[in-house]
Scaffold this motif. Structure first.
Motif, mmCIF file in Angstrom:
data_model
loop_
_atom_site.group_PDB
_atom_site.id
_atom_site.type_symbol
_atom_site.label_atom_id
_atom_site.label_comp_id
_atom_site.label_asym_id
_atom_site.label_seq_id
_atom_site.Cartn_x
_atom_site.Cartn_y
_atom_site.Cartn_z
ATOM 1 N N ILE A 1 -2.381 51.290 14.210
ATOM 2 C CA ILE A 1 -1.140 51.201 14.283
ATOM 3 C C ILE A 1 -0.411 52.445 13.790
ATOM 4 O O ILE A 1 -0.307 52.918 12.634
ATOM 5 N N ARG A 2 0.256 53.189 14.916
ATOM 6 C CA ARG A 2 1.038 54.475 14.381
ATOM 7 C C ARG A 2 2.419 54.136 14.862
ATOM 8 O O ARG A 2 2.873 53.572 15.877
ATOM 9 N N THR A 3 3.312 54.968 14.104
ATOM 10 C CA THR A 3 4.746 55.005 14.357
ATOM 11 C C THR A 3 5.276 56.392 14.877
ATOM 12 O O THR A 3 4.935 57.499 14.544
ATOM 13 N N ASP A 4 6.179 56.115 16.034
ATOM 14 C CA ASP A 4 6.540 57.343 16.629
ATOM 15 C C ASP A 4 7.807 57.784 15.747
ATOM 16 O O ASP A 4 8.547 57.291 15.417
ATOM 17 N N PRO A 5 7.369 59.025 15.357
ATOM 18 C CA PRO A 5 8.328 59.600 14.160
ATOM 19 C C PRO A 5 9.967 59.974 14.894
ATOM 20 O O PRO A 5 10.708 59.931 14.217
ATOM 21 N N ASP A 6 10.027 60.030 16.186
ATOM 22 C CA ASP A 6 11.181 60.387 16.796
ATOM 23 C C ASP A 6 12.013 59.081 16.987
ATOM 24 O O ASP A 6 13.350 59.120 16.755
ATOM 25 N N ASN A 7 11.611 57.739 17.166
ATOM 26 C CA ASN A 7 12.463 56.710 17.310
ATOM 27 C C ASN A 7 11.803 55.488 16.342
ATOM 28 O O ASN A 7 12.622 54.538 16.472
ATOM 29 N N GLY A 8 10.874 55.498 15.545
ATOM 30 C CA GLY A 8 10.295 54.386 14.653
ATOM 31 C C GLY A 8 9.462 53.287 15.471
ATOM 32 O O GLY A 8 9.320 52.502 14.892
ATOM 33 N N ASN A 9 9.365 53.592 16.660
ATOM 34 C CA ASN A 9 8.691 52.294 17.631
ATOM 35 C C ASN A 9 7.162 52.484 17.091
ATOM 36 O O ASN A 9 6.568 53.631 16.824
ATOM 37 N N LYS A 10 6.441 51.399 16.888
ATOM 38 C CA LYS A 10 5.115 51.289 16.445
ATOM 39 C C LYS A 10 4.192 51.194 17.889
ATOM 40 O O LYS A 10 4.612 50.130 18.719
ATOM 41 N N TYR A 11 3.142 51.806 17.929
ATOM 42 C CA TYR A 11 2.019 51.824 18.944
ATOM 43 C C TYR A 11 0.760 51.085 18.342
ATOM 44 O O TYR A 11 0.284 51.469 17.323
ATOM 45 N N TYR A 12 0.218 50.126 18.870
ATOM 46 C CA TYR A 12 -1.013 49.402 18.595
ATOM 47 C C TYR A 12 -2.331 49.595 19.716
ATOM 48 O O TYR A 12 -1.925 49.591 20.846
ATOM 49 N N THR A 13 -3.110 50.026 18.980
ATOM 50 C CA THR A 13 -4.494 49.856 19.894
ATOM 51 C C THR A 13 -5.591 49.059 19.148
ATOM 52 O O THR A 13 -5.658 49.503 17.777
ATOM 53 N N ASN A 14 -6.168 48.086 19.637
ATOM 54 C CA ASN A 14 -7.229 47.483 19.082
ATOM 55 C C ASN A 14 -8.577 47.357 20.140
ATOM 56 O O ASN A 14 -8.248 47.358 21.310
ATOM 57 N N ILE A 15 -9.476 47.999 19.664
ATOM 58 C CA ILE A 15 -10.824 48.218 20.376
ATOM 59 C C ILE A 15 -11.792 47.283 19.686
ATOM 60 O O ILE A 15 -12.185 47.238 18.725
ATOM 61 N N PHE A 16 -12.275 46.548 20.789
ATOM 62 C CA PHE A 16 -13.477 45.539 20.424
ATOM 63 C C PHE A 16 -14.765 46.121 21.280
ATOM 64 O O PHE A 16 -14.824 46.619 22.250
ATOM 65 N N ILE A 17 -15.928 45.929 20.303
ATOM 66 C CA ILE A 17 -17.339 46.181 20.740
ATOM 67 C C ILE A 17 -18.312 45.220 20.645
ATOM 68 O O ILE A 17 -18.166 44.494 19.508
ATOM 69 N N LYS A 18 -19.283 45.296 21.473
ATOM 70 C CA LYS A 18 -20.477 44.450 20.883
ATOM 71 C C LYS A 18 -21.544 45.550 21.049
ATOM 72 O O LYS A 18 -21.903 46.132 21.703
ATOM 73 N N ILE A 19 -22.405 45.167 19.822
ATOM 74 C CA ILE A 19 -23.724 46.034 19.704
ATOM 75 C C ILE A 19 -24.735 45.034 19.744
ATOM 76 O O ILE A 19 -24.894 44.149 19.521
#
Length: 166
Positions: free
Chosen positions: A148-166
């Protein structure tokens, strides 16, 4: 005399060591070590999201997923890309997937992204209300990573969730 004997035996011992340790290719060992040592510092929100995903999975009879720093690192790279480009998308997913397959030996990789939710619970709720995102959360996976990262210019949060199977 001892030096001559040592010099004669050393190359043979070195060659024997290289050939006898493992049948696994050297590049796979290096990749595994790189993946295992990738440092990633989780924010409280990221830990909360991981816990919420696992709580949901366990509540419906699925296995909890194991968090892997390398996967979270790849998710973070994608968040930084989305912030830089001011977009929400799955650009370069195939490259991320191929890299994770190569480095971690995954047999399956899927991804959820989101934008501008305030809390881990709210983004999980949104994903669960989307058939495709919910399918990823409920999927046959063994490991995952989040960023989860926040855009420093506008404060909006970006989410990336990666799933894997081993």
């Amino acid at each position: 005399m001892k030096k001559k004997l040592f010099r004669a035996i050393l190359p043979v011992a070195f060659l024997f060591t290289l050939l006898s340790c493992s049948s696994e290719p050297v590049e796979n060992i290096a990749a595994s070590n790189a993946a295992a040592t990738t440092a990633y510092t989780y924010t409280p929100d990221e830990l909360e999201l991981e816990a919420a995903i696992n709580e949901y999975r366990v509540s419906i009879g699925l296995n909890a997923l194991e968090s892997v720093n390398y996967i979270s690192y790849k998710a973070e790279e994608h968040n930084e890309y989305m912030i830089e480009k001011n977009v929400v998308n799955h650009d370069y997913f195939q490259e991320r997937s191929d890299n994770i397959i190569e480095v971690l030996g995954a047999v399956k990789v899927n991804e959820n992204v989101a934008y501008n939710y305030m809390t881990a619970e709210s983004v999980l709720h949104a994903w669960l209300n989307s058939a495709a995102h919910k399918a990823n959360i409920k999927g046959d996976f063994t490991h995952f990573g989040v960023s989860i990262r926040t855009d420093p210019d506008n404060g909006n949060k970006y989410y990336t969730n990666i799933f894997i199977k081993i």
